[in-house]
Design a protein around this motif. Structure first.
Motif, PDB file in Angstrom:
ATOM      1  N   THR A 268       0.832  -1.232  -0.012  1.00  0.00           N
ATOM      2  CA  THR A 268       0.094   0.020  -0.033  1.00  0.00           C
ATOM      3  C   THR A 268       1.020   1.249   0.015  1.00  0.00           C
ATOM      4  O   THR A 268       1.893   1.353   0.307  1.00  0.00           O
ATOM      5  N   LYS A 269      -0.005   2.207  -0.374  1.00  0.00           N
ATOM      6  CA  LYS A 269       0.686   3.612  -0.419  1.00  0.00           C
ATOM      7  C   LYS A 269       1.198   4.202   0.862  1.00  0.00           C
ATOM      8  O   LYS A 269       2.226   4.739   1.566  1.00  0.00           O
ATOM      9  N   TYR A 270       0.155   3.731   1.916  1.00  0.00           N
ATOM     10  CA  TYR A 270       0.486   4.091   3.343  1.00  0.00           C
ATOM     11  C   TYR A 270       1.533   3.541   4.043  1.00  0.00           C
ATOM     12  O   TYR A 270       2.295   4.142   4.638  1.00  0.00           O
ATOM     13  N   GLY A 271       1.816   2.133   3.637  1.00  0.00           N
ATOM     14  CA  GLY A 271       3.119   1.377   4.100  1.00  0.00           C
ATOM     15  C   GLY A 271       4.290   2.023   3.464  1.00  0.00           C
ATOM     16  O   GLY A 271       5.438   2.158   4.403  1.00  0.00           O
ATOM     17  N   PHE A 272       4.179   2.292   2.277  1.00  0.00           N
ATOM     18  CA  PHE A 272       5.335   2.962   1.480  1.00  0.00           C
ATOM     19  C   PHE A 272       5.769   4.393   2.315  1.00  0.00           C
ATOM     20  O   PHE A 272       6.928   4.644   2.496  1.00  0.00           O
ATOM     21  N   GLU A 273       4.764   5.248   2.387  1.00  0.00           N
ATOM     22  CA  GLU A 273       5.149   6.511   2.848  1.00  0.00           C
ATOM     23  C   GLU A 273       5.607   6.606   4.345  1.00  0.00           C
ATOM     24  O   GLU A 273       5.811   7.572   4.793  1.00  0.00           O
ATOM     25  N   ASN A 274       5.130   5.557   5.070  1.00  0.00           N
ATOM     26  CA  ASN A 274       5.088   5.663   6.385  1.00  0.00           C
ATOM     27  C   ASN A 274       6.263   4.520   6.760  1.00  0.00           C
ATOM     28  O   ASN A 274       6.402   4.253   8.016  1.00  0.00           O
ATOM     29  N   ASN A 275       6.847   4.008   5.902  1.00  0.00           N
ATOM     30  CA  ASN A 275       8.094   3.081   6.031  1.00  0.00           C
ATOM     31  C   ASN A 275       7.445   1.787   7.129  1.00  0.00           C
ATOM     32  O   ASN A 275       8.229   1.514   8.004  1.00  0.00           O
ATOM     33  N   ILE A 276       6.470   1.277   6.713  1.00  0.00           N
ATOM     34  CA  ILE A 276       6.035   0.104   7.414  1.00  0.00           C
ATOM     35  C   ILE A 276       5.803  -1.048   6.540  1.00  0.00           C
ATOM     36  O   ILE A 276       5.007  -1.077   5.640  1.00  0.00           O
ATOM     37  N   GLU A 277       6.590  -2.059   6.767  1.00  0.00           N
ATOM     38  CA  GLU A 277       6.460  -3.144   6.066  1.00  0.00           C
ATOM     39  C   GLU A 277       5.341  -4.123   6.183  1.00  0.00           C
ATOM     40  O   GLU A 277       4.571  -3.716   7.346  1.00  0.00           O
ATOM     41  N   PRO A 278       5.081  -5.137   5.192  1.00  0.00           N
ATOM     42  CA  PRO A 278       3.772  -5.850   5.411  1.00  0.00           C
ATOM     43  C   PRO A 278       3.751  -6.729   6.866  1.00  0.00           C
ATOM     44  O   PRO A 278       4.899  -6.991   7.542  1.00  0.00           O
ATOM     45  N   GLY A 279       2.759  -6.899   7.275  1.00  0.00           N
ATOM     46  CA  GLY A 279       2.373  -7.913   8.263  1.00  0.00           C
ATOM     47  C   GLY A 279       2.898  -9.396   7.968  1.00  0.00           C
ATOM     48  O   GLY A 279       3.304 -10.131   8.926  1.00  0.00           O
ATOM     49  N   TRP A 280       2.224  -9.637   6.686  1.00  0.00           N
ATOM     50  CA  TRP A 280       2.494 -11.111   6.217  1.00  0.00           C
ATOM     51  C   TRP A 280       3.803 -11.150   5.751  1.00  0.00           C
ATOM     52  O   TRP A 280       4.383 -10.601   4.706  1.00  0.00           O
ATOM     53  N   ASP A 283      10.227 -12.913   6.942  1.00  0.00           N
ATOM     54  CA  ASP A 283      11.457 -12.522   7.828  1.00  0.00           C
ATOM     55  C   ASP A 283      11.362 -11.066   8.146  1.00  0.00           C
ATOM     56  O   ASP A 283      11.409 -10.256   7.190  1.00  0.00           O
ATOM     57  N   GLN A 284      10.869 -10.695   9.156  1.00  0.00           N
ATOM     58  CA  GLN A 284      10.651  -9.111   9.268  1.00  0.00           C
ATOM     59  C   GLN A 284      11.938  -8.122   9.047  1.00  0.00           C
ATOM     60  O   GLN A 284      11.652  -7.223   8.350  1.00  0.00           O
ATOM     61  N   LYS A 285      13.150  -8.654   9.513  1.00  0.00           N
ATOM     62  CA  LYS A 285      14.255  -7.684   9.474  1.00  0.00           C
ATOM     63  C   LYS A 285      14.339  -7.619   7.859  1.00  0.00           C
ATOM     64  O   LYS A 285      15.038  -6.541   7.403  1.00  0.00           O
ATOM     65  N   VAL A 286      14.475  -8.632   7.414  1.00  0.00           N
ATOM     66  CA  VAL A 286      14.618  -8.724   5.757  1.00  0.00           C
ATOM     67  C   VAL A 286      13.643  -7.946   4.926  1.00  0.00           C
ATOM     68  O   VAL A 286      13.700  -7.097   4.201  1.00  0.00           O
ATOM     69  N   ALA A 287      12.406  -8.198   5.433  1.00  0.00           N
ATOM     70  CA  ALA A 287      11.293  -7.283   5.026  1.00  0.00           C
ATOM     71  C   ALA A 287      11.605  -5.586   5.370  1.00  0.00           C
ATOM     72  O   ALA A 287      11.505  -4.888   4.218  1.00  0.00           O
ATOM     73  N   GLU A 288      11.962  -5.342   6.185  1.00  0.00           N
ATOM     74  CA  GLU A 288      12.226  -3.937   6.653  1.00  0.00           C
ATOM     75  C   GLU A 288      13.134  -3.359   5.589  1.00  0.00           C
ATOM     76  O   GLU A 288      13.407  -2.249   5.163  1.00  0.00           O
ATOM     77  N   ASN A 289      14.250  -4.220   5.349  1.00  0.00           N
ATOM     78  CA  ASN A 289      15.637  -3.643   4.413  1.00  0.00           C
ATOM     79  C   ASN A 289      15.216  -3.732   3.229  1.00  0.00           C
ATOM     80  O   ASN A 289      15.473  -2.896   2.458  1.00  0.00           O
ATOM     81  N   SER A 290      14.404  -4.423   2.642  1.00  0.00           N
ATOM     82  CA  SER A 290      13.817  -4.417   1.360  1.00  0.00           C
ATOM     83  C   SER A 290      12.939  -2.946   1.072  1.00  0.00           C
ATOM     84  O   SER A 290      13.297  -2.509   0.023  1.00  0.00           O
ATOM     85  N   LEU A 291      12.132  -2.964   1.938  1.00  0.00           N
ATOM     86  CA  LEU A 291      11.510  -1.774   1.865  1.00  0.00           C
ATOM     87  C   LEU A 291      12.202  -0.468   1.939  1.00  0.00           C
ATOM     88  O   LEU A 291      11.911   0.358   1.129  1.00  0.00           O
ATOM     89  N   SER A 292      13.136  -0.629   2.971  1.00  0.00           N
ATOM     90  CA  SER A 292      13.889   0.684   2.803  1.00  0.00           C
ATOM     91  C   SER A 292      14.935   0.862   1.617  1.00  0.00           C
ATOM     92  O   SER A 292      15.126   2.238   1.124  1.00  0.00           O
ATOM     93  N   GLN A 293      15.108  -0.056   0.903  1.00  0.00           N
ATOM     94  CA  GLN A 293      15.921   0.067  -0.306  1.00  0.00           C
ATOM     95  C   GLN A 293      15.099   0.788  -1.281  1.00  0.00           C
ATOM     96  O   GLN A 293      15.456   1.919  -2.068  1.00  0.00           O
ATOM     97  N   LEU A 294      13.787   0.295  -1.468  1.00  0.00           N
ATOM     98  CA  LEU A 294      12.891   0.827  -2.348  1.00  0.00           C
ATOM     99  C   LEU A 294      12.693   2.485  -1.945  1.00  0.00           C
ATOM    100  O   LEU A 294      12.475   3.252  -3.036  1.00  0.00           O
TER     101      LEU A 294
END
Length: 312
Positions: A268-280, A283-294
């Protein structure tokens, strides 16, 4: 121990062993499509910076977004709700769109990214099982909105389907598409099919999946692994694991400008603009890192159009 307690204990043990045996049988009977390797061409962008890559004459002259329907899902699947502010005002369930992205390469033809939804989603969809409603609660689709109907209207010959990943909402259009179409995915991405629990008719053991090895990609800041899928810099796969292990986001150099498809690295746009990775996530740390790169990439190049996994 009384005789009654001994009998009860015996029943429990037998039940546990039976359930364990049944689950083992179920897992063994899950669908496992054949996987073959995609031979990555030599990349033309290895020694180029992003600005130079963007300036290249693009081989992608058309890009389309097809909305194949909507599904109601839990908020805590779309977003890690632990990171939400207490006054976020978001509902516990939300409707999200299911897209197919079509693009035309001047030399290679028309391709799809993800397969959208077939016409069963006008009712209850094609994903069944005891756990299915934990992921897709409800669906909405207008007549003619399913992927096969839209492709018929487009009247384009499709050369293949690239997937961000193999979760059910991205493969759900396959039953009504030509099964011989080549299907491309990031190496190691799991296809989830567990009879009785979460089962679909999207792929079979006879289906063939072509795996793109992201580990052979090149580093382009802020991304760790980028694969040049056609070798000409027009269509790039970015390894963004976390939501799934082989998840790929895609960057397309179109004549209308670059387009970044986050896939479910950011639903979602909300997740991207607020730097919140998916709940599903796997691996949370890996998901956080991927979102941060984007997010960092978009900060570097704010004029690039970003299209989220389930929102425009």
């Amino acid at each position: 121990m009384s005789k009654r307690k001994k009998i009860s204990l015996t029943v429990i043990v037998v039940a546990v062993l039976t359930i364990g045996t049944s689950l083992t049988t179920i897992v063994k009977n899950s669908v496992k499509p054949e996987r073959i390797a995609y031979e990555l061409p030599k990349s033309s962008i290895t020694n180029k910076n992003w600005k130079t890559i963007f300036q290249n004459t693009s081989a992608i002259d058309q890009f389309k977004v097809l909305n194949t329907g909507s599904v109601k899902v839990p908020l805590d699947g779309m977003l890690n709700t632990k990171k939400l502010e207490k006054d976020h005002n978001l509902s516990d369930e939300m409707w999200v769109d299911v897209f197919v992205f079509m693009f035309h390469h001047k030399e290679k033809g028309w391709f799809m990214i993800n397969s959208g939804l077939d016409n069963t989603f006008q009712k209850d969809g094609n994903i069944k099982g005891l756990l299915a409603k934990n992921f897709i609660i409800e669906s909405k689709q207008q007549e003619g909105q399913n992927i096969a109907s839209q492709l018929k209207k487009e009247n384009k010959d499709i050369e293949g389907i690239f997937f961000t990943h193999l979760h059910g909402d991205h493969t759900a259009g396959l039953p009504e598409l030509d099964s011989s179409l080549p299907k491309y995915v990031g190496k190691g991405d799991e296809y989830l099919d567990i009879p009785l629990l979460y089962h679909s008719n999207h792929l079979t053991n006879e289906s063939q999946i072509i795996e793109m090895d992201w580990s052979k990609g090149i580093s382009k800041e802020p991304f760790k692994q980028v694969i040049d899928i056609f070798g000409d810099g027009s269509f790039l796969g970015i390894h963004t694991p976390g939501h799934s292990n082989g998840h790929l986001s895609y960057l397309l150099m179109t004549e209308a400008g670059p387009k970044l498809l986050t896939g479910d690295a950011s639903h979602t746009k909300y997740g991207f603009e607020n730097n919140i990775e998916p709940g599903w996530i796997d691996d949370q740390k890996v998901a956080e890192n991927s979102l941060s790169q984007l997010i960092n990439f978009h900060k570097m190049f704010p004029n690039i159009e970003v299209i989220y996994g389930h929102q425009k």
